[in-house]
Write an enzyme that holds these catalytic residues in place. Structure first.
Site, PDB file in Angstrom:
ATOM      1  N   ASN A  17       9.547   6.086   4.927  1.00  0.00           N
ATOM      2  CA  ASN A  17       9.793   7.216   4.028  1.00  0.00           C
ATOM      3  C   ASN A  17       9.062   8.415   4.624  1.00  0.00           C
ATOM      4  O   ASN A  17       7.840   8.500   4.547  1.00  0.00           O
ATOM      5  CB  ASN A  17       9.264   6.905   2.620  1.00  0.00           C
ATOM      6  CG  ASN A  17       9.408   8.093   1.676  1.00  0.00           C
ATOM      7  OD1 ASN A  17      10.056   9.085   2.026  1.00  0.00           O
ATOM      8  ND2 ASN A  17       8.815   7.990   0.500  1.00  0.00           N
ATOM      9  N   LYS A  19       9.138  11.364   3.604  1.00  0.00           N
ATOM     10  CA  LYS A  19       8.815  12.361   2.561  1.00  0.00           C
ATOM     11  C   LYS A  19       9.232  13.753   3.064  1.00  0.00           C
ATOM     12  O   LYS A  19      10.227  13.831   3.781  1.00  0.00           O
ATOM     13  CB  LYS A  19       7.333  12.268   2.194  1.00  0.00           C
ATOM     14  CG  LYS A  19       6.941  10.828   1.805  1.00  0.00           C
ATOM     15  CD  LYS A  19       5.615  10.694   1.147  1.00  0.00           C
ATOM     16  CE  LYS A  19       5.364   9.230   0.804  1.00  0.00           C
ATOM     17  NZ  LYS A  19       4.102   9.007   0.116  1.00  0.00           N
ATOM     18  N   HIS A 101      10.792   7.426  -6.941  1.00  0.00           N
ATOM     19  CA  HIS A 101       9.497   7.453  -6.257  1.00  0.00           C
ATOM     20  C   HIS A 101       8.467   8.139  -7.161  1.00  0.00           C
ATOM     21  O   HIS A 101       8.785   9.103  -7.858  1.00  0.00           O
ATOM     22  CB  HIS A 101       9.609   8.190  -4.922  1.00  0.00           C
ATOM     23  CG  HIS A 101       8.417   7.978  -4.044  1.00  0.00           C
ATOM     24  ND1 HIS A 101       7.226   8.635  -4.264  1.00  0.00           N
ATOM     25  CD2 HIS A 101       8.208   7.157  -2.993  1.00  0.00           C
ATOM     26  CE1 HIS A 101       6.342   8.217  -3.356  1.00  0.00           C
ATOM     27  NE2 HIS A 101       6.915   7.329  -2.575  1.00  0.00           N
ATOM     28  N   GLU A 103       6.180  10.153  -6.599  1.00  0.00           N
ATOM     29  CA  GLU A 103       5.982  11.601  -6.384  1.00  0.00           C
ATOM     30  C   GLU A 103       7.042  12.401  -7.120  1.00  0.00           C
ATOM     31  O   GLU A 103       6.773  13.503  -7.597  1.00  0.00           O
ATOM     32  CB  GLU A 103       5.976  11.899  -4.871  1.00  0.00           C
ATOM     33  CG  GLU A 103       4.681  11.414  -4.231  1.00  0.00           C
ATOM     34  CD  GLU A 103       4.793  11.021  -2.765  1.00  0.00           C
ATOM     35  OE1 GLU A 103       5.784  11.376  -2.118  1.00  0.00           O
ATOM     36  OE2 GLU A 103       3.861  10.340  -2.290  1.00  0.00           O
ATOM     37  N   GLU A 173       5.278   0.074  -5.585  1.00  0.00           N
ATOM     38  CA  GLU A 173       4.355   1.024  -4.984  1.00  0.00           C
ATOM     39  C   GLU A 173       3.296   1.422  -6.016  1.00  0.00           C
ATOM     40  O   GLU A 173       3.524   2.354  -6.806  1.00  0.00           O
ATOM     41  CB  GLU A 173       5.103   2.285  -4.531  1.00  0.00           C
ATOM     42  CG  GLU A 173       6.109   2.044  -3.437  1.00  0.00           C
ATOM     43  CD  GLU A 173       6.267   3.258  -2.530  1.00  0.00           C
ATOM     44  OE1 GLU A 173       6.166   3.077  -1.311  1.00  0.00           O
ATOM     45  OE2 GLU A 173       6.458   4.373  -3.028  1.00  0.00           O
ATOM     46  N   GLY A 179      -0.923   6.826  -0.063  1.00  0.00           N
ATOM     47  CA  GLY A 179      -1.591   7.895   0.679  1.00  0.00           C
ATOM     48  C   GLY A 179      -3.108   7.863   0.586  1.00  0.00           C
ATOM     49  O   GLY A 179      -3.774   8.843   0.931  1.00  0.00           O
ATOM     50  N   SER A 219      -0.022   2.685   1.529  1.00  0.00           N
ATOM     51  CA  SER A 219      -0.995   2.571   2.629  1.00  0.00           C
ATOM     52  C   SER A 219      -0.757   1.376   3.543  1.00  0.00           C
ATOM     53  O   SER A 219      -1.709   0.760   4.021  1.00  0.00           O
ATOM     54  CB  SER A 219      -2.423   2.543   2.072  1.00  0.00           C
ATOM     55  OG  SER A 219      -2.720   3.782   1.459  1.00  0.00           O
TER      56      SER A 219
HETATM   57  P1  13P Z   1       1.782   5.815   2.223  1.00  0.00           P
HETATM   58  O1  13P Z   1       2.262   4.764   3.189  1.00  0.00           O
HETATM   59  O2  13P Z   1       1.430   7.115   2.880  1.00  0.00           O
HETATM   60  O3  13P Z   1       0.691   5.296   1.347  1.00  0.00           O
HETATM   61  O4  13P Z   1       3.017   6.163   1.266  1.00  0.00           O
HETATM   62  C1  13P Z   1       3.667   5.135   0.637  1.00  0.00           C
HETATM   63  C2  13P Z   1       4.888   5.678  -0.004  1.00  0.00           C
HETATM   64  O5  13P Z   1       4.824   6.455  -0.924  1.00  0.00           O
HETATM   65  C3  13P Z   1       6.181   5.254   0.555  1.00  0.00           C
HETATM   66  O6  13P Z   1       7.224   5.612  -0.265  1.00  0.00           O
END
Ligand code: 13P
Length: 260
Positions: A17, A19, A101, A103, A173, A179, A219
């Site tokens: 991903n 982002k 997601h 976010e 997740e 992150g 992560s």
């Molecule tokens: P990270 O791998 O940066 O923790 O992000 C995970 C994520 O949100 C994947 O969709």
């Protein structure tokens, strides 16, 4: 359940991903670097990219790599300035779409009801929805994880049939692991994936619950890959930060291959 498991064997899928990262030019550079690193790998690789990079990624990546979007609108077309419809993503070259997601839930106030509408639309297009679910830190601390996941799954998957579930994936997740550099422990992941399967079994049936791939995200890095990949109930990864660098993403894919 055991019978189905035996029939299917271990499956694993690694999803990137990106982002809101990578312009078209940056995507092209990434593709050139990643291609030789994954050329001999058997593990399926999917990449969720910004809308603007879908077409380029579809043209330049080998056909074996699935390209996806990170969001879409729930309507088929119309006066929704700035939005993108599923059919547009499909024609641009997307095979799948990340939906729900955390976010998007957090920064764009997406509710489970809205995500449900998008899922139904994606299935109609068809695009494979990769539904993201997960609890926040407070919810984890107050031991409400299963309850939170149950609400998310039951609402987001309302009206989805068993047959449609064959084209849908789930990513667990935990928000506190995204992150932060602190992935969930294998014990917690095993337990939570089992909870998700129980909820799916309750909603659909045992076969559907087993057949639905449940990925872990939060992560994931080369150092946590082997332990998490071999954790019971983990059918793949959704990788954010570590997917942005072709070397580290290829390493995760290569290490994941050991579980196949
Ligand atoms: P990270 O791998 O940066 O923790 O992000 C995970 C994520 O949100 C994947 O969709």
């Amino acid at each position: 359940m055991d019978k189905v498991k035996k029939e299917q064997g271990k499956r694993f899928l690694v999803v990137a991903n990106w982002k809101m990262n990578k312009t078209i030019r940056e995507a092209e550079k990434y593709i050139e670097e990643l291609k030789p690193l994954i050329a001999d790998l058997k593990v399926p690789i999917w990449i969720a990219v910004p809308y603007t990079a879908i077409h380029t990624c579809r043209e330049k990546f080998p056909a074996t790599i699935a390209i996806g979007a990170q969001n879409m609108n729930d309507a088929s077309s119309g006066a929704f300035t700035g939005e993108v419809a599923g059919v547009m993503l499909k024609e641009a070259g997307a095979d799948f779409v990340l939906l729900g997601h955390s976010e998007r839930r957090q920064y764009f106030h997406e509710t489970d009801e809205f995500i449900n509408k998008k899922i139904l639309r994606a299935l109609e297009v068809p695009l494979k929805p990769l539904l993201c679910v997960g609890e926040g830190f407070e919810e984890r601390e107050t031991k409400r994880t299963k309850e939170v996941l149950e609400t998310q799954l039951k609402t987001c998957l309302k009206g989805v049939t068993k047959e449609q579930m064959e084209n849908l994936l789930i990513a667990y997740e935990p928000i506190w692991a995204i992150g932060t550099g602190k992935a969930a422990t294998p014990e917690r992941v095993k337990e939570t994936h089992a909870d998700i399967r129980t909820i799916l079994e309750d909603m659909f049936d045992q076969t559907t619950a087993f057949r639905t791939p449940i990925l872990y995200g939060g992560s994931v890095s080369a150092s946590t890959t082997e332990e998490l990949a071999s954790t019971e109930g983990v059918d793949g990864f959704l990788v954010g930060t570590a997917s942005l660098d072709p070397q580290s993403f290829a390493k995760i894919a290569a290490l994941s291959e050991n579980v196949l």
